[in-house]
Design a protein around this motif. Structure first.
Motif, mmCIF file in Angstrom:
data_model
loop_
_atom_site.group_PDB
_atom_site.id
_atom_site.type_symbol
_atom_site.label_atom_id
_atom_site.label_comp_id
_atom_site.label_asym_id
_atom_site.label_seq_id
_atom_site.Cartn_x
_atom_site.Cartn_y
_atom_site.Cartn_z
ATOM 1 N N TYR A 1 -32.332 -3.951 7.606
ATOM 2 C CA TYR A 1 -33.176 -2.817 7.531
ATOM 3 C C TYR A 1 -32.531 -1.692 8.181
ATOM 4 O O TYR A 1 -33.513 -0.485 8.129
ATOM 5 C CB TYR A 1 -34.197 -3.382 8.734
ATOM 6 C CG TYR A 1 -34.841 -4.689 8.213
ATOM 7 C CD1 TYR A 1 -35.945 -4.134 7.312
ATOM 8 C CD2 TYR A 1 -35.312 -5.092 8.545
ATOM 9 C CE1 TYR A 1 -36.785 -5.107 6.162
ATOM 10 C CE2 TYR A 1 -36.276 -6.845 8.111
ATOM 11 C CZ TYR A 1 -36.795 -6.515 7.016
ATOM 12 O OH TYR A 1 -37.790 -7.721 6.145
ATOM 13 N N CYS B 1 -28.802 -10.513 13.616
ATOM 14 C CA CYS B 1 -29.631 -11.153 12.295
ATOM 15 C C CYS B 1 -28.752 -10.079 11.580
ATOM 16 O O CYS B 1 -29.335 -8.753 11.504
ATOM 17 C CB CYS B 1 -30.835 -10.924 12.922
ATOM 18 S SG CYS B 1 -32.233 -11.687 11.031
ATOM 19 N N ALA C 1 -40.105 -7.644 12.398
ATOM 20 C CA ALA C 1 -41.194 -9.139 12.102
ATOM 21 C C ALA C 1 -42.116 -8.978 10.810
ATOM 22 O O ALA C 1 -41.910 -10.232 10.175
ATOM 23 C CB ALA C 1 -41.659 -9.624 13.384
ATOM 24 N N GLN D 1 -35.651 -13.826 19.516
ATOM 25 C CA GLN D 1 -35.097 -13.268 18.616
ATOM 26 C C GLN D 1 -36.126 -12.323 17.695
ATOM 27 O O GLN D 1 -35.998 -11.923 17.659
ATOM 28 C CB GLN D 1 -33.655 -13.381 17.539
ATOM 29 C CG GLN D 1 -32.220 -13.271 18.764
ATOM 30 C CD GLN D 1 -32.345 -12.106 18.807
ATOM 31 O OE1 GLN D 1 -32.670 -11.073 18.737
ATOM 32 N NE2 GLN D 1 -30.954 -12.634 20.278
ATOM 33 N N CYS D 2 -36.626 -13.344 17.000
ATOM 34 C CA CYS D 2 -37.766 -12.992 15.959
ATOM 35 C C CYS D 2 -39.544 -12.622 16.993
ATOM 36 O O CYS D 2 -39.552 -11.830 16.493
ATOM 37 C CB CYS D 2 -38.295 -14.053 14.656
ATOM 38 S SG CYS D 2 -36.675 -14.493 13.703
ATOM 39 N N CYS E 1 -38.458 -8.893 17.366
ATOM 40 C CA CYS E 1 -38.227 -8.276 16.134
ATOM 41 C C CYS E 1 -39.248 -6.997 16.141
ATOM 42 O O CYS E 1 -40.303 -7.413 15.570
ATOM 43 C CB CYS E 1 -37.534 -8.887 15.057
ATOM 44 S SG CYS E 1 -37.165 -8.026 14.004
ATOM 45 N N ARG F 1 -30.731 -9.608 8.433
ATOM 46 C CA ARG F 1 -31.606 -9.378 7.672
ATOM 47 C C ARG F 1 -32.160 -8.034 9.027
ATOM 48 O O ARG F 1 -32.084 -6.378 8.219
ATOM 49 C CB ARG F 1 -32.893 -10.444 8.019
ATOM 50 C CG ARG F 1 -33.935 -9.297 7.632
ATOM 51 C CD ARG F 1 -34.023 -9.298 5.540
ATOM 52 N NE ARG F 1 -34.191 -10.261 4.401
ATOM 53 C CZ ARG F 1 -35.080 -10.886 4.676
ATOM 54 N NH1 ARG F 1 -36.287 -10.136 4.205
ATOM 55 N NH2 ARG F 1 -35.127 -12.141 3.582
ATOM 56 N N ARG F 2 -32.104 -8.266 9.558
ATOM 57 C CA ARG F 2 -32.586 -6.864 10.694
ATOM 58 C C ARG F 2 -31.369 -5.889 10.523
ATOM 59 O O ARG F 2 -31.666 -5.261 10.772
ATOM 60 C CB ARG F 2 -32.374 -7.544 12.297
ATOM 61 C CG ARG F 2 -32.596 -6.393 13.263
ATOM 62 C CD ARG F 2 -33.611 -6.671 14.751
ATOM 63 N NE ARG F 2 -32.636 -6.830 14.996
ATOM 64 C CZ ARG F 2 -32.808 -8.374 16.361
ATOM 65 N NH1 ARG F 2 -34.177 -8.427 16.641
ATOM 66 N NH2 ARG F 2 -32.036 -8.869 16.901
ATOM 67 N N ARG G 1 -32.302 -13.960 6.600
ATOM 68 C CA ARG G 1 -32.994 -13.949 8.156
ATOM 69 C C ARG G 1 -31.911 -15.401 8.458
ATOM 70 O O ARG G 1 -31.338 -16.224 7.783
ATOM 71 C CB ARG G 1 -33.663 -14.613 7.285
ATOM 72 C CG ARG G 1 -35.452 -13.874 6.827
ATOM 73 C CD ARG G 1 -36.803 -14.527 7.288
ATOM 74 N NE ARG G 1 -37.667 -13.953 5.920
ATOM 75 C CZ ARG G 1 -37.812 -14.184 5.195
ATOM 76 N NH1 ARG G 1 -36.839 -15.521 4.688
ATOM 77 N NH2 ARG G 1 -38.859 -13.145 4.326
ATOM 78 N N SER G 2 -31.261 -14.326 9.518
ATOM 79 C CA SER G 2 -30.042 -15.438 10.539
ATOM 80 C C SER G 2 -31.398 -16.324 11.884
ATOM 81 O O SER G 2 -30.295 -16.968 12.081
ATOM 82 C CB SER G 2 -29.492 -14.394 11.446
ATOM 83 O OG SER G 2 -28.822 -13.952 10.613
ATOM 84 N N PHE G 3 -32.563 -16.449 11.108
ATOM 85 C CA PHE G 3 -33.713 -16.684 12.475
ATOM 86 C C PHE G 3 -34.099 -17.818 11.854
ATOM 87 O O PHE G 3 -34.928 -17.090 10.887
ATOM 88 C CB PHE G 3 -33.549 -15.863 13.180
ATOM 89 C CG PHE G 3 -32.652 -15.830 14.648
ATOM 90 C CD1 PHE G 3 -31.971 -16.669 14.582
ATOM 91 C CD2 PHE G 3 -31.984 -13.979 14.055
ATOM 92 C CE1 PHE G 3 -30.680 -16.190 16.145
ATOM 93 C CE2 PHE G 3 -31.405 -13.651 15.293
ATOM 94 C CZ PHE G 3 -30.485 -14.336 15.976
ATOM 95 N N CYS H 1 -40.349 -8.819 7.914
ATOM 96 C CA CYS H 1 -39.446 -9.500 7.240
ATOM 97 C C CYS H 1 -40.478 -10.293 6.741
ATOM 98 O O CYS H 1 -39.390 -11.843 5.959
ATOM 99 C CB CYS H 1 -38.670 -10.215 8.485
ATOM 100 S SG CYS H 1 -37.320 -11.038 7.903
ATOM 101 N N TRP H 2 -41.565 -10.901 7.505
ATOM 102 C CA TRP H 2 -42.646 -11.907 7.143
ATOM 103 C C TRP H 2 -43.347 -12.308 6.317
ATOM 104 O O TRP H 2 -43.977 -12.653 6.408
ATOM 105 C CB TRP H 2 -42.103 -12.525 8.610
ATOM 106 C CG TRP H 2 -41.534 -13.326 8.617
ATOM 107 C CD1 TRP H 2 -40.006 -12.799 9.677
ATOM 108 C CD2 TRP H 2 -40.665 -14.572 8.969
ATOM 109 N NE1 TRP H 2 -39.136 -14.066 10.310
ATOM 110 C CE2 TRP H 2 -39.175 -15.171 9.575
ATOM 111 C CE3 TRP H 2 -40.676 -15.477 7.416
ATOM 112 C CZ2 TRP H 2 -38.290 -15.600 9.425
ATOM 113 C CZ3 TRP H 2 -39.685 -16.470 7.873
ATOM 114 C CH2 TRP H 2 -38.535 -16.584 8.637
HETATM 115 S S1 SF4 Z 1 -37.569 -11.408 12.120
HETATM 116 FE FE1 SF4 Z 1 -36.172 -12.897 12.468
HETATM 117 S S2 SF4 Z 1 -35.288 -13.161 10.853
HETATM 118 FE FE2 SF4 Z 1 -36.731 -11.251 10.391
HETATM 119 S S3 SF4 Z 1 -35.049 -9.242 10.703
HETATM 120 FE FE3 SF4 Z 1 -36.106 -10.370 12.910
HETATM 121 S S4 SF4 Z 1 -34.599 -11.277 14.254
HETATM 122 FE FE4 SF4 Z 1 -34.175 -10.643 11.901
#
Ligand code: SF4
Length: 379
Positions: A46, A40, A246, A239-240, A243, A42-43, A229-231, A249-250
């Motif tokens: 980070y 991913c 997470a 994956q999220c 993660c 974005r990951r 973000r790839s997901f 990211c969100w």
């Molecule tokens: S939460 Fe999902 S989209 Fe965000 S960094 Fe982690 S793997 Fe990537």
């Protein structure tokens, strides 16, 4: 004889211990971008920017994968003399390669104790992946994912350009210099049955180049949020769900809302997402028509193997044993036992309506599932 009742303290989950050990692994504490992080964008950003993880993730499934890995690579080292868990790195990325099986000419340049029992015909890099039964069909059909291909091609690129990393425990290997890896072997192991599925392919400089370009996009960002973000987030993509970034990211979800709602701020955002929804629906509707057609077309076909696919039928009529209500009523009658009666609301309503008596009602809140509806806006 009655079984003695032991007053045992409540047993802690064994995954608590497993998680503590997992957290102490060098891999878990590593903060440099690894080849296995090329999944991913974005990951990866980070990690590249040195952010601390925001989520403590406990994944028994991933830990099981680690244990299987360790067992199998140790066995391969002892029995086959393969090189296992060897490190590679350049200025941007590092990695630990599961297995390298050297050819005879390369192996001869090593001390005898490091040579394989049976040399490979060409230098081979192997990566072991475990999969649950739910993803086994996907593995057999499509093999490695795009992220896994980026990972192995990156390993091979690092080996072909710089060789093994010059670090403690593998200095002799580092002295070999660049290793001309010719073959990549993905060994998939079913976590449920142990079944193996092997996919072999040559080094593909184009995919390796694409992985370099992928990495450059990450290293060129000034802030992780510049990387896409790839997901689609927790609850949609595993994956999220697992993660460690997470929350970064969100964000934190608003009460009663999914976390994805955090990234919709204005009408333009909504318009973009609805356009995606409509496009996805068009593709889905077409795919659904094809599936419905095929289902009807093969309706008279026996289960079996046809070309690359196996046809099976589920949910066909079958005889099952179930309680015989009529016989039970007769039995209760013979035993003069009271027969349990359940009020039948539907019949009671019908009887009251037929008799012209108003049906008594009360107000209750029914939990509805809120469904989205998207239509074309009038022009
Ligand atoms: S939460 Fe999902 S989209 Fe965000 S960094 Fe982690 S793997 Fe990537």
């Amino acid at each position: 004889m009655s079984t003695p009742v032991l007053d045992l303290p409540e047993s802690p989950s064994i995954w608590v211990a497993a998680d503590a050990v997992d957290q102490a692994r060098p891999r878990s504490r590593q903060r440099q971008l690894g080849a296995s992080d090329l999944v991913c964008e974005r990951r990866a950003a980070y990690i590249h920017h040195g952010w601390e993880p925001t989520d403590h993730v406990v994944s028994p499934a991933a830990m099981l994968g680690t244990y299987i890995h360790e067992g199998l690579t140790t066995a391969a080292r002892k029995e086959f003399g393969w090189l296992v868990e060897k490190r590679v790195a350049d200025a941007t990325i590092r990695g630990s390669i599961d297995i390298v099986q050297l050819d005879r000419a390369t192996a001869r340049r090593l001390p005898r104790r490091l040579r394989p029992t049976v040399p490979a015909d060409v230098n081979t890099l192997e990566d072991i992946k475990t999969r649950t039964i739910y993803r086994w069909d996907e593995v057999r059909r499509y093999g490695a994912t795009a992220g896994e291909l980026r990972q192995v091609m990156t390993y091979v690129r690092l080996l072909r350009t710089g060789g093994f990393a010059d670090v403690d425990g593998q200095r002799v290997l580092a002295r070999l210099g660049p290793i001309d890896i010719q073959r990549i072997r993905m060994r998939f192991i079913s976590r449920d049955s142990g079944e193996e599925f092997i996919q072999e392919f040559p080094y593909d400089p184009e995919i390796a180049e694409e992985a370099v370009w992928w990495l450059e996009r990450i290293t060129e960002t000034e802030h992780p949020e510049q990387a896409p973000r790839s997901f689609y987030g927790p609850g949609i993509d595993a994956q999220c769900d697992y993660c460690p970034f997470a929350t970064a990211c969100w964000g934190v979800p608003a009460p009663g809302r999914p976390v994805q709602a955090n990234i919709v701020h204005n009408r333009e955002d909504v318009a973009v997402h609805l356009a995606d929804y409509v496009d996805a629906h068009k593709d889905w509707a077409e795919a659904d028509r094809v599936k419905k057609f095929v289902r009807k077309a093969v309706d008279g076909t026996e289960a079996g193997t046809y070309g690359r696919n196996v046809l099976g039928w589920r949910g066909e009529d079958k005889e099952v044993e179930e309680p015989d209500v009529r016989a039970m009523i007769e039995l209760f009658d013979d035993l003069q036992a009271p027969i349990p009666m359940v009020p039948d609301a539907e019949r009671m309503v019908k009887a009251l309506v037929t008799a012209g008596i108003a049906v008594p009602t009360r107000r209750v809140v029914k939990k509805g599932s809120r469904r989205i509806e998207v239509k074309a806006a009038p022009r």
